[in-house]
Motif scaffolding. Structure first.
Motif, PDB file in Angstrom:
ATOM      1  N   VAL A   1      10.991 -40.340  25.577  1.00  0.00           N
ATOM      2  CA  VAL A   1      11.553 -39.189  26.293  1.00  0.00           C
ATOM      3  C   VAL A   1      11.475 -37.902  25.481  1.00  0.00           C
ATOM      4  CG1 VAL A   1      13.085 -40.599  27.704  1.00  0.00           C
ATOM      5  CG2 VAL A   1      13.927 -39.680  25.524  1.00  0.00           C
ATOM      6  N   ALA A   2      11.157 -38.005  24.185  1.00  0.00           N
ATOM      7  CA  ALA A   2      11.046 -36.810  23.344  1.00  0.00           C
ATOM      8  C   ALA A   2       9.659 -36.189  23.411  1.00  0.00           C
ATOM      9  CB  ALA A   2      11.376 -37.151  21.896  1.00  0.00           C
TER      10      ALA A   2
ATOM     11  N   CYS B   1      15.198 -44.646  29.122  1.00  0.00           N
ATOM     12  CA  CYS B   1      14.598 -43.392  29.590  1.00  0.00           C
ATOM     13  C   CYS B   1      15.618 -42.566  30.365  1.00  0.00           C
ATOM     14  CB  CYS B   1      13.418 -43.677  30.509  1.00  0.00           C
ATOM     15  SG  CYS B   1      12.028 -44.470  29.699  1.00  0.00           S
ATOM     16  N   TYR B   2      15.433 -41.265  30.338  1.00  0.00           N
ATOM     17  CA  TYR B   2      16.192 -40.372  31.218  1.00  0.00           C
ATOM     18  C   TYR B   2      15.376 -40.114  32.473  1.00  0.00           C
ATOM     19  CZ  TYR B   2      19.390 -39.329  27.373  1.00  0.00           C
ATOM     20  OH  TYR B   2      20.311 -39.431  26.371  1.00  0.00           O
TER      21      TYR B   2
ATOM     22  N   GLN C   1      12.835 -32.827  36.733  1.00  0.00           N
ATOM     23  CA  GLN C   1      12.261 -32.152  35.574  1.00  0.00           C
ATOM     24  C   GLN C   1      12.191 -30.635  35.757  1.00  0.00           C
ATOM     25  OE1 GLN C   1      10.590 -33.793  32.337  1.00  0.00           O
ATOM     26  NE2 GLN C   1      11.772 -31.923  32.177  1.00  0.00           N
TER      27      GLN C   1
ATOM     28  N   SER D   1      13.625 -27.907  30.961  1.00  0.00           N
ATOM     29  CA  SER D   1      12.303 -27.951  30.340  1.00  0.00           C
ATOM     30  C   SER D   1      12.117 -29.161  29.432  1.00  0.00           C
ATOM     31  CB  SER D   1      12.060 -26.656  29.551  1.00  0.00           C
ATOM     32  OG  SER D   1      13.039 -26.496  28.541  1.00  0.00           O
ATOM     33  N   GLY D   2      13.240 -29.723  28.903  1.00  0.00           N
ATOM     34  CA  GLY D   2      13.117 -30.829  27.968  1.00  0.00           C
ATOM     35  C   GLY D   2      12.675 -30.337  26.591  1.00  0.00           C
ATOM     36  N   PRO D   3      12.706 -31.175  25.554  1.00  0.00           N
ATOM     37  CA  PRO D   3      13.155 -32.561  25.604  1.00  0.00           C
ATOM     38  C   PRO D   3      14.685 -32.680  25.629  1.00  0.00           C
ATOM     39  CG  PRO D   3      12.554 -31.951  23.344  1.00  0.00           C
ATOM     40  CD  PRO D   3      12.250 -30.767  24.213  1.00  0.00           C
ATOM     41  N   PRO D   4      15.211 -33.846  26.052  1.00  0.00           N
ATOM     42  CA  PRO D   4      14.466 -35.023  26.493  1.00  0.00           C
ATOM     43  C   PRO D   4      13.833 -34.784  27.854  1.00  0.00           C
ATOM     44  CG  PRO D   4      16.794 -35.370  26.859  1.00  0.00           C
ATOM     45  CD  PRO D   4      16.677 -34.069  26.128  1.00  0.00           C
ATOM     46  N   PHE D   5      12.676 -35.396  28.038  1.00  0.00           N
ATOM     47  CA  PHE D   5      11.956 -35.273  29.296  1.00  0.00           C
ATOM     48  C   PHE D   5      12.343 -36.411  30.243  1.00  0.00           C
ATOM     49  CE2 PHE D   5       9.271 -33.279  26.059  1.00  0.00           C
ATOM     50  CZ  PHE D   5       9.052 -32.037  26.633  1.00  0.00           C
ATOM     51  N   SER D   6      12.126 -36.172  31.521  1.00  0.00           N
ATOM     52  CA  SER D   6      12.333 -37.210  32.515  1.00  0.00           C
ATOM     53  C   SER D   6      11.122 -38.138  32.529  1.00  0.00           C
ATOM     54  CB  SER D   6      12.511 -36.585  33.903  1.00  0.00           C
ATOM     55  OG  SER D   6      12.669 -37.587  34.887  1.00  0.00           O
TER      56      SER D   6
ATOM     57  N   PHE E   1      23.166 -33.411  32.464  1.00  0.00           N
ATOM     58  CA  PHE E   1      22.673 -32.590  31.363  1.00  0.00           C
ATOM     59  C   PHE E   1      23.225 -31.178  31.507  1.00  0.00           C
ATOM     60  CE2 PHE E   1      18.622 -35.303  30.847  1.00  0.00           C
ATOM     61  CZ  PHE E   1      19.251 -36.094  29.910  1.00  0.00           C
TER      62      PHE E   1
END
Length: 218
Positions: A127-128, A154-155, A159, A163-168, A196
């Motif tokens: 997820v990073a 995972c998250y 999205q 913007s992340g991270p962590p990403f979806s 979040f």
């Protein structure tokens, strides 16, 4: 995601991803991998997670890979361990009793360097990474671990709202990366309390990945 991004996060102590205790999902679901005593658990992009403290306290051996040497020096200090430090190719190898951490780019880590892996615990690695690196990462992880069983967290969220991270990383993507090598089992998908940033609904999806050849044995 450039290496400098993560180095700056650690230097500025902007490590909101670092939890204040062992992850409850790890504690609850690691037994589902049915690991034997003294099994060796690999944690990619491990930081200085307290999950390492918990795993060691449970009698496991731990291997990790981490980009930030600052994080690793803090980890060993918090474990009250004085590491032996050697150079292994492009990586630094921090080693003490029951723990090996490789410092540098995880893509420079080889199966020979890493050694035996009985299981992978990935809470903060997949997820990073941005989408363009995730396929390369998962293929590398399969290669260096010889397709070790895995507990993957995972998250999943919209999205476009962050913007992340962590990403979806949704279920379809997990299957895209892993279903040709593993039997996948979704164990739990709890809501992230408060979402979040207190406004974006999100779930954590907890996966057990068992090598397909093992899963298909009588």
């Amino acid at each position: 995601m450039e290496a400098n991004f993560w180095h700056q996060r650690w230097e500025k102590n902007e490590i909101g991803f670092h939890e204040a205790s062992a992850n409850a999902l790890l504690v609850n679901h690691l037994p589902s991998l049915r690991l034997g005593p003294h099994s060796r658990v690999f944690i990619p992009l491990c930081g200085k997670t307290l999950d390492i403290h918990w795993l060691l306290s449970q009698g496991f051996r731990v291997a990790g890979a981490e980009l930030s040497e600052l994080a690793v020096t803090q980890l060993f200090a918090e474990l009250n361990l004085t590491p032996e430090i050697t150079q292994r190719g492009q990586l630094k190898h921090y080693r003490a009793r029951h723990i090996d951490i490789f410092v540098g780019d995880i893509f420079d880590l080889t199966a020979d360097m890493l050694g035996q892996v009985d299981a992978i615990y990935d809470r903060a690695a997949l997820v990073a990474l941005p989408a363009q690196l995730r396929e390369k990462y998962t293929a590398h992880l399969i290669s260096v671990s010889h397709t070790a069983p895995q507990l993957l967290i995972c998250y999943v969220y919209e999205q476009s709202q962050l913007s992340g991270p962590p990403f979806s990383v949704d279920d379809a993507e997990v299957k895209q990366h892993y279903q040709s090598h593993y039997a996948l089992h979704l164990l739990e998908n709890p809501e992230v309390a408060g979402g979040f940033k207190g406004r974006i609904p999100a779930q954590e999806h907890v996966w057990r990945l068992i090598p397909a050849v093992t899963e298909n044995r009588p």
